[in-house]
Design a protein around this motif. Structure first.
Motif, mmCIF file in Angstrom:
data_model
loop_
_atom_site.group_PDB
_atom_site.id
_atom_site.type_symbol
_atom_site.label_atom_id
_atom_site.label_comp_id
_atom_site.label_asym_id
_atom_site.label_seq_id
_atom_site.Cartn_x
_atom_site.Cartn_y
_atom_site.Cartn_z
ATOM 1 N N VAL A 1 22.029 84.132 -9.729
ATOM 2 C CA VAL A 1 21.542 82.772 -9.801
ATOM 3 C C VAL A 1 21.566 81.873 -8.990
ATOM 4 C CG1 VAL A 1 21.487 83.249 -12.381
ATOM 5 C CG2 VAL A 1 23.231 82.127 -11.529
ATOM 6 N N GLY A 2 22.311 82.062 -8.027
ATOM 7 C CA GLY A 2 22.674 81.189 -6.857
ATOM 8 C C GLY A 2 23.092 79.664 -7.230
ATOM 9 N N GLY A 3 22.860 78.610 -6.479
ATOM 10 C CA GLY A 3 23.508 77.215 -6.832
ATOM 11 C C GLY A 3 22.492 76.351 -6.602
ATOM 12 N N TYR A 4 22.844 74.973 -6.979
ATOM 13 C CA TYR A 4 21.824 73.922 -6.944
ATOM 14 C C TYR A 4 22.592 72.746 -6.284
ATOM 15 C CZ TYR A 4 24.581 72.310 -10.766
ATOM 16 O OH TYR A 4 25.698 71.985 -11.717
ATOM 17 N N PRO A 5 21.771 71.833 -5.470
ATOM 18 C CA PRO A 5 22.469 70.657 -4.919
ATOM 19 C C PRO A 5 22.846 69.741 -5.960
ATOM 20 C CG PRO A 5 20.065 70.538 -4.887
ATOM 21 C CD PRO A 5 20.160 71.990 -5.417
ATOM 22 N N VAL A 6 23.982 68.883 -5.596
ATOM 23 C CA VAL A 6 24.532 68.112 -6.341
ATOM 24 C C VAL A 6 24.317 66.546 -5.766
ATOM 25 C CG1 VAL A 6 26.099 69.696 -7.632
ATOM 26 C CG2 VAL A 6 26.758 68.499 -5.650
#
Length: 489
Positions: free
Chosen positions: A140-145
């Motif tokens: 599912v990867g990642g996301y920017p915070v």
């Protein structure tokens, strides 16, 4: 023996998940894949691909300027984002369709749905109940915070940059990593006034010092206002800006990010990227300024929240990433994970290789650990930075080294009296003569480092480079003609 709906259920339709699903299906396995957003994932939809297309677009003005210097009658007008942006979206739609066609052609069943893990062999889908699988692969990867700072929700993250309906006139980028630097170069060369606040003493922490120093100077020369050792301390809409004396310097450190590309994250939703500022800001050095937009390039986090992983017994790191072994297997034998969600090497080609190694291990009976050594990579700034292997400092910690380096104006820039410089650098083990690292700052450095990566992966020595005949006249020939070390350590 238990019967399952599928031999493999993949959660996540990015490059790694799609490749694993397709390759597993080709072995005869029954495979399904769920993606809650768009097939293609971060790389294709909101990362590498649209970013590189923006890089291409942003090079036009410099190309026309060089053409003029060479004698062409040419003129560059203003960049028309309204012409470029729809074509960008159309291309991403096309690529998403390609991914769907590839999965359909491999007879992988696609669920356009969020999927969470109910137990080690069960996946719960938003609209389709539950399904069972012998193996579950999380991709599912990642996301920017955003950093924990008041009004951080007013700032954009990298995903939002591809949704802008119009270019801002001014942009503050918070962060000094590769995402920050790439967008700084893109936006500046599209005509945007760009400022960077980087917490560290230099941009691009973790890259070779000499390379990032040259790149920092190049960015400043093109008009990017780079502030190192600086953090964003306050921000709000311009109409809500405070009046009267404000704290400065060491008294204004509230909410400073934890690092160049790592921050105490907040999941607060951001603004509508179609909306415009202006946004009032104050920096740790006391400078107050208003920008049309603020972009946070302050790190990413694994997309594991609410996935049921911990409830299923899967061990996570403190940052939310999944702990796996050399074969991408978690502590729960039926659950595997690949790509950015594992916090190993967050690069698309690495996720793809991890997916293929997973298929070899689980479905072909050929245990294949993932090799994360000597991975070439590039930062698509202008000029680009290509790197493979150790930095000079990393290599020096392991023993005596020789450093071969040269910086010069390439022929095409010298001819038009441009001050642009390139860097070629080899880090060599003094005892074995093996090349431990290569670092290039130059146009198309990503293309160059790919080929050099093959040689270094094979264990090439400095003498192997010396014996290779140079191609003249090229930038890359300097890599073959550096005879005397610039320094030894």
């Amino acid at each position: 023996m238990a019967e399952y709906d599928y031999d493999l259920f993949v959660i996540g339709g990015g490059s790694g998940g799609v490749r694993a699903a397709r390759m597993a299906a080709q072995t005869g396995a029954r495979v399904a894949l769920a993606e809650e957003s768009r097939l293609g994932g971060t790389c294709v939809i909101r990362g590498c691909v649209p970013k590189k297309l923006m890089v291409f677009a942003s090079q036009g003005a410099a190309q026309i300027s060089d053409a003029q210097a060479f004698g062409w009658e040419a003129r560059a007008g203003d960049f028309d984002w309204a012409r470029f942006h729809p074509r960008l979206r159309e291309e991403l739609d096309r690529l998403e369709g390609v991914y769907r066609k590839l999965l359909d052609g491999s007879e992988v069943e696609i669920f356009d749905s969020r999927a969470v893990i109910a137990d080690p062999h069960t996946v719960r889908l938003d609209d389709d109940g539950t399904v069972s699988a012998k193996h579950i692969l999380v991709a599912v990867g990642g996301y920017p915070v955003r950093p924990e700072i008041e009004n951080a929700d007013l700032g954009l993250v990298s995903d939002d940059m591809f949704l802008l309906e119009e270019l801002p006139k001014s942009l503050l980028i918070v962060g000094g990593g590769y995402i920050a630097c790439e967008f700084a170069c893109i936006m500046r060369n599209l005509g945007v006034e760009v400022t960077i606040y980087a917490r560290g003493a230099q941009i691009l922490k973790g890259f070779d010092d000499e390379a990032r120093g040259l790149l920092s100077e190049a960015m400043k020369q093109c008009g990017i206002d780079v502030h190192t050792g600086t953090t964003l301390t306050e921000m709000c809409r311009a109409e809500d800006a405070p009046s009267g004396p404000r704290p400065t310097g060491s008294d204004a450190t509230m909410g400073a990010p934890a690092g160049d590309d790592e921050a105490a994250a907040t999941d607060a939703p951001g603004p509508d990227p179609k909306a415009t500022g202006p946004i009032w800001t104050q920096a740790s050095n006391g400078v107050e300024k208003v920008f049309d937009h603020v972009l946070f390039a302050t790190g990413r986090r694994a997309s594991t929240d609410g996935m049921g992983l911990e409830e299923a017994g899967v061990t996570l790191q403190r940052n939310g990433s999944i702990v796996v072994d050399a074969y991408s297997q978690t502590n729960v034998p039926s659950i595997y994970a690949i790509g950015d969600v594992t916090d190993r090497v967050p690069l698309t080609p690495v996720a793809i290789r991890e997916g293929m190694a997973f298929v070899d291990t689980v479905f072909k009976g050929e245990p294949t650990p993932v090799d994360h050594a000597l991975i070439p990579s590039a930062v698509f700034t202008q000029p680009e930075l290509g790197t493979v292997g150790m930095t000079e400092d990393e290599a020096a910690e392991q023993g005596p080294i020789e450093v071969y380096a040269t910086s010069f104006r390439p022929m095409n820039k010298a001819f038009i009296d441009s001050h642009s410089r390139v860097l070629m650098k080899l880090v060599v083990c003094a005892e074995t003569r093996r090349v431990l690292g290569c670092h290039i700052v130059a146009p198309d450095a990503g293309e160059l480092i790919q080929m050099i990566g093959v040689a270094i992966k094979m264990g090439a020595t400095k003498e192997d480079f010396d014996r290779t005949c140079a191609v003249h006249p090229t930038i890359s020939e300097e890599m073959m003609t550096m005879r005397a070390p610039a320094r030894t350590t």
